[in-house]
Motif scaffolding. Sequence first.
Motif, short mmCIF file in Angstrom:
data_model
loop_
_atom_site.label_atom_id
_atom_site.label_comp_id
_atom_site.label_asym_id
_atom_site.label_seq_id
_atom_site.Cartn_x
_atom_site.Cartn_y
_atom_site.Cartn_z
N PHE A 1 32.12 65.82 38.21
CA PHE A 1 32.09 64.27 38.18
C PHE A 1 31.04 63.78 37.72
O PHE A 1 29.96 63.26 38.47
CB PHE A 1 32.54 63.90 39.59
CG PHE A 1 32.71 62.25 40.11
CD1 PHE A 1 33.78 61.93 39.38
CD2 PHE A 1 31.80 61.42 40.65
CE1 PHE A 1 34.37 60.67 39.45
CE2 PHE A 1 32.06 60.09 40.80
CZ PHE A 1 33.20 59.65 40.44
N TRP B 1 34.97 55.79 36.42
CA TRP B 1 34.90 56.86 37.35
C TRP B 1 35.04 56.25 38.87
O TRP B 1 34.72 55.35 39.04
CB TRP B 1 33.09 57.24 37.20
CG TRP B 1 32.77 58.24 36.13
CD1 TRP B 1 32.86 59.60 36.26
CD2 TRP B 1 32.67 57.78 34.93
NE1 TRP B 1 32.52 60.14 35.10
CE2 TRP B 1 32.58 59.00 33.94
CE3 TRP B 1 32.84 56.68 34.21
CZ2 TRP B 1 32.07 59.00 32.88
CZ3 TRP B 1 32.25 56.62 32.75
CH2 TRP B 1 32.25 57.74 32.03
N HIS C 1 38.01 59.45 35.36
CA HIS C 1 37.71 60.60 36.10
C HIS C 1 37.53 60.12 37.69
O HIS C 1 37.00 59.15 37.96
CB HIS C 1 36.30 60.76 35.60
CG HIS C 1 36.03 60.41 33.87
ND1 HIS C 1 36.59 61.56 33.02
CD2 HIS C 1 35.93 59.64 33.20
CE1 HIS C 1 36.43 61.18 31.74
NE2 HIS C 1 36.05 59.75 31.89
#
Length: 370
Positions: free
Chosen positions: A149, A243, A268
């Motif tokens: 990540f 994200w 993500h």
Amino acid sequence: MLSPARTSSLGHVPDTRTLRNGAWRVVELITTPVIPADYLDVIAPLRNPTVLRARVEAVRRETPNAVTLELRPGRGWEPHEAGQYIRVGVDVDGVRLWRAYSVSSAAGRSDGKFTITVNAVAGGVVSSYLQSQAERGMILHLDLPTGDFTLPRPRPAKALFLTAGSGVTPVMGMLRSTLHEMPDVVVVHSAKTAEDVVFGAELRDLAAQGRIRLIERHTSADGRLKPADVEELVPDLFERETWACGPGTMLDDLQEHWADADAADRLHVERFRPTVLVAGDGGTVTFEKSGTVVDNPGSMSILEAGEAAGQLMKSGCRMGICFKCVVPMREGIVRDMRDGTITTATEVDGDSVLVQTCISAAAGPCRLGA
């Protein structure tokens, strides 16, 4: 003059290294089963590169339910990349419990330290313990940083961060590390109230400086954040690399929404799926490479149980000293036969949990990468 490393007519003069090694072996015999290195670990717990630990250098309260621990890692540590997490081992009532925490500090600090931020979890043994007991000088066990990540290079021209609760922790590490490299950043964060926003003051200061666009959602007044809300708040969201980190239900909804928009490759996510493991007396051990499954009673080591079933296994001293028998535990729970310490692993942990088969017995079902 006689050289101490040579033989003369007066007889052999031992090498000082030989004398030192011999003396060390004598001390090991005297102190067995504890070896001198164990005593050194008590005096200097950060010295051993094969047993990674960290010392708590400072404790900072972020919110009534969140605390930041500043840690100084010992030898063997490898610097993290912004967004990654580490596993922290904490001894609670004689049981070593491992939990994953994202690194919240900037990457590459000059002082070598880093921070994790622990948010209280209802019924969470480790989070509650660290909330109430963490203090300067406490020693914690560590694994090396891991996780994907992270931000790509070059950095995205337009970025969106979607977080809720403690999900802001890895994102804060990213902002502290790379914000100066990203020209257009939107942060959407959800928390119960304004006072519950972890790093709230810092995020609001960044927004006041014009470095990010911050959108706060307070669930006590606004309800749970939904994908439709995000689309209304950030009209160009599908043009942004995104994200997201937060509760599983939120992430599931976001993934479905991005997939419906044919933009799944731009989202993500980071999620942790803790598995509750209860220690028992013995269990089955599955050896992944051979497919062999053996019953391991709590009174017998994994090494002995495996050998009895014909499983080829590496070993050395068979006393827990040489570490030649170490294998990765993919998931499961084991007990150290010397002191009863419990070690657990879940699918999230992967290869990061290593166990010594010569001094460990199954305390429940285990799957080993051997």
